[in-house]
Scaffold this motif. Structure first.
Motif, short mmCIF file in Angstrom:
data_model
loop_
_atom_site.label_atom_id
_atom_site.label_comp_id
_atom_site.label_asym_id
_atom_site.label_seq_id
_atom_site.Cartn_x
_atom_site.Cartn_y
_atom_site.Cartn_z
N UNK A 106 -4.95 39.99 13.32
CA UNK A 106 -5.58 38.68 12.98
C UNK A 106 -6.90 38.66 12.28
N UNK A 107 -7.65 39.58 12.71
CA UNK A 107 -8.97 39.54 12.12
C UNK A 107 -8.75 40.18 10.60
N UNK A 108 -8.00 41.05 10.43
CA UNK A 108 -7.58 41.61 9.07
C UNK A 108 -6.89 40.27 8.06
N UNK A 256 3.68 40.47 5.43
CA UNK A 256 3.72 41.82 5.02
C UNK A 256 2.43 42.56 5.16
N UNK A 257 1.34 41.74 4.40
CA UNK A 257 -0.02 42.53 4.25
C UNK A 257 -0.73 42.68 5.72
N UNK A 258 -0.13 41.99 6.76
CA UNK A 258 -0.77 42.35 8.10
C UNK A 258 -0.09 43.23 8.64
N UNK A 259 1.26 43.53 8.51
CA UNK A 259 2.08 44.47 9.28
C UNK A 259 1.94 45.78 8.83
N UNK A 260 1.43 46.06 7.42
CA UNK A 260 1.11 47.30 6.99
C UNK A 260 0.35 48.12 7.92
N UNK A 261 -0.99 47.64 7.80
CA UNK A 261 -1.98 48.60 8.37
C UNK A 261 -1.59 48.43 10.12
N UNK A 262 -1.20 47.40 10.62
CA UNK A 262 -0.43 47.22 12.10
C UNK A 262 0.34 48.33 12.29
N UNK A 263 1.24 48.87 11.40
CA UNK A 263 2.22 49.79 11.82
C UNK A 263 1.57 51.22 11.70
N UNK A 264 0.43 51.36 10.83
CA UNK A 264 -0.08 52.84 10.82
C UNK A 264 -0.84 52.90 12.05
N UNK A 324 -3.83 58.56 3.90
CA UNK A 324 -4.39 58.93 2.46
C UNK A 324 -3.78 58.19 1.34
N UNK A 325 -2.62 58.10 1.32
CA UNK A 325 -1.82 57.19 0.19
C UNK A 325 -2.22 55.79 0.33
N UNK A 326 -2.29 55.26 1.63
CA UNK A 326 -2.81 53.79 1.47
C UNK A 326 -4.05 53.50 0.93
N UNK A 327 -5.06 54.72 1.19
CA UNK A 327 -6.35 54.65 0.60
C UNK A 327 -6.31 54.86 -0.89
N UNK A 328 -5.38 55.75 -1.29
CA UNK A 328 -5.40 56.17 -2.80
C UNK A 328 -4.68 55.29 -3.81
N UNK A 329 -3.45 54.79 -3.19
CA UNK A 329 -2.31 54.10 -3.97
C UNK A 329 -2.16 52.81 -3.52
N UNK A 330 -2.73 52.26 -2.46
CA UNK A 330 -2.55 51.11 -1.62
C UNK A 330 -1.26 51.00 -0.84
N UNK A 331 -1.17 49.83 -0.08
CA UNK A 331 0.11 49.67 0.91
C UNK A 331 1.38 49.95 0.06
N UNK A 332 1.34 49.28 -0.96
CA UNK A 332 2.64 48.83 -1.66
C UNK A 332 2.98 50.46 -2.15
N UNK A 333 2.24 51.27 -2.60
CA UNK A 333 2.38 52.46 -3.16
C UNK A 333 2.95 53.52 -2.01
N UNK A 334 2.35 53.18 -0.90
CA UNK A 334 2.65 53.82 0.38
C UNK A 334 4.03 53.46 1.33
N UNK A 335 4.58 52.41 0.65
CA UNK A 335 5.64 51.72 1.28
C UNK A 335 6.78 52.65 2.21
#
Length: 404
Positions: A106-108, A256-264, A324-335
């Motif tokens: 929620x903060x994100x 979807x933007x919220x759940x990406x970081x939440x999953x990791x 590492x991939x989320x940091x370098x290519x973004x959440x979509x690239x690390x799907x």
């Protein structure tokens, strides 16, 4: 790919490990005893507030937020080993460091999509640990594995939105400090694009028409430390149009933007749970004897421990690669990688915890060890943030598409 911890990560790891040893682990039994004396099971035991104060003094606060304006400014790769450490005591450590779901997600959302008024009113007290929050998406009357199925209706009447619907397993909603819901519903239920029908609005808990109906159990547990999981009814609840997050029709994309970081984050903490289970297995194995020799000398026990170690090392590498991939290519690239860890981590950790329970015998399913509650939490994560089968379907389709 270089997964070596940088200097800042090493320094925070050292501080966090010391905090766990000196404060968190000793507080586990204290919290259990204090909770039994509380007037409401949903209140925080006093020791939790003491831990939060200690965490702030040690600079271990809001570690999850990559935005340096609001949080620690860590990358996913830097935060991963820290989340793993807090996962060793999931009832206390994430809350103590203000890194507990659903508040983190929620903060994100508020940091990324909220306007200045929303940030001032809700994000700032959440960052300070003064209030809690809930994310209301899942519904009992539809297959919520497909988020486009949600039926909660958000209609506009002048300068207000009117919300009607029923949600359940809304994490955090039973906590007395839960002051705000982020509610996902349909503002355009007949729109041609099923992923543009949904919106998200902020609904204060004390809004007329909002009823927190009951606590939902998970394998018999009520998950008091995280504020429980509630059934919530919205009956013509009215909020200002200014409570819309982002734009109308943007709810699915925000989710979807919220759940990406939440999953990791969940996967990182699950590895910590597995490490705690391995430690408990080893301690039990060397302290108990059966059929004339220590459990540690029994071949089947040795196999369980060896297999658990191999599995954890594999998972950790996959999670670190994903970070590492989320940091370098973004959440979509690390799907693909995000889905892979969401599939692999809960099921593997459930297996490790199951073996640890077996090794502890009756003690494994008792309240004297954390294993049964850890098992319930890990097993639930095969459903939370999308059931495994949804992620398998999506991942497989992406793989097959390469050959079409």
């Amino acid at each position: 790919m270089d997964f070596a911890f940088d200097a800042r990560t090493e320094e925070l790891r050292a501080r966090l490990l010391a905090f766990m040893d000196e404060h968190v682990y000793p507080a586990e039994q204290v919290a259990h005893e204090q909770r039994a004396r509380l007037s409401s099971p949903w209140e925080n035991p006093p020791v939790v507030e003491e831990l939060k104060a200690q965490a702030r003094r040690h600079g271990l606060w809001n570690l999850f937020l990559p935005d340096a304006e609001y949080g620690a400014g860590l990358t996913n790769l830097q935060y991963a080993p820290l989340a793993e450490i807090t996962g060793r005591s999931p009832q206390l450590a994430p809350t103590a460091t203000n890194c507990a779901a659903p508040d983190t997600g929620n903060m994100e959302v508020l940091a990324q999509f909220g306007d200045e008024r929303q940030k001032k009113q809700w994000l700032e007290p959440l960052l300070a640990g003064e209030i809690r929050s809930a994310f209301a998406m899942t519904e009992p009357d539809v297959a919520s594995s497909d988020a486009t199925n949600i039926t909660t209706h958000i209609r506009r009447e002048g300068d207000e939105y009117v919300i009607t619907g029923r949600k359940w397993y809304i994490s955090g909603a039973m906590h007395p400090d839960c002051k705000i819901f982020i509610v996902m519903g349909k503002t355009d239920p007949d729109g041609p694009d099923i992923r543009r029908q949904q919106s998200m609005v902020l609904v204060p808990r004390d809004t007329p028409g909002v009823t927190v109906k009951r606590a939902m159990q998970v394998f018999g547990y009520e998950d008091h430390y995280h504020g429980g999981h509630a059934e919530v009814v919205f009956d013509e609840a009215r909020v200002p149009v200014s409570n819309l997050i982002g734009e109308e029709g943007g709810g699915f994309a925000i989710a979807q933007a919220r759940l990406g970081p939440g999953r990791i984050h969940h996967c990182m903490r699950l590895i910590g749970m597995a490490e705690r289970a391995i430690e408990l297995m080893c301690r039990r194995a060397v302290s108990r004897e059966a059929f004339g020799k220590a459990l540690a000398q029994q071949g089947v026990v040795q196999n369980w421990i060896a297999d658990a170690r191999v599995a954890v090392e594999q998972l950790r590498l996959l999670v670190l690669k994903t970070a590492w991939m989320m940091d370098t290519v973004g959440n979509r690239g690390a799907h693909t990688e995000i889905q892979a860890i969401k599939i692999a981590t809960p099921r593997t950790v459930v297996g490790i915890l199951d073996r640890a329970i077996q090794l502890h015998g009756a003690g494994g399913v008792s309240q004297d060890f954390p294993l049964a509650e850890l098992y319930a939490g890990a097993r639930t994560l095969m459903l939370a943030d999308g059931p495994d089968e949804v992620h398998q379907r999506s991942l497989a389709r992406r793989e097959i598409k390469k050959y079409l």
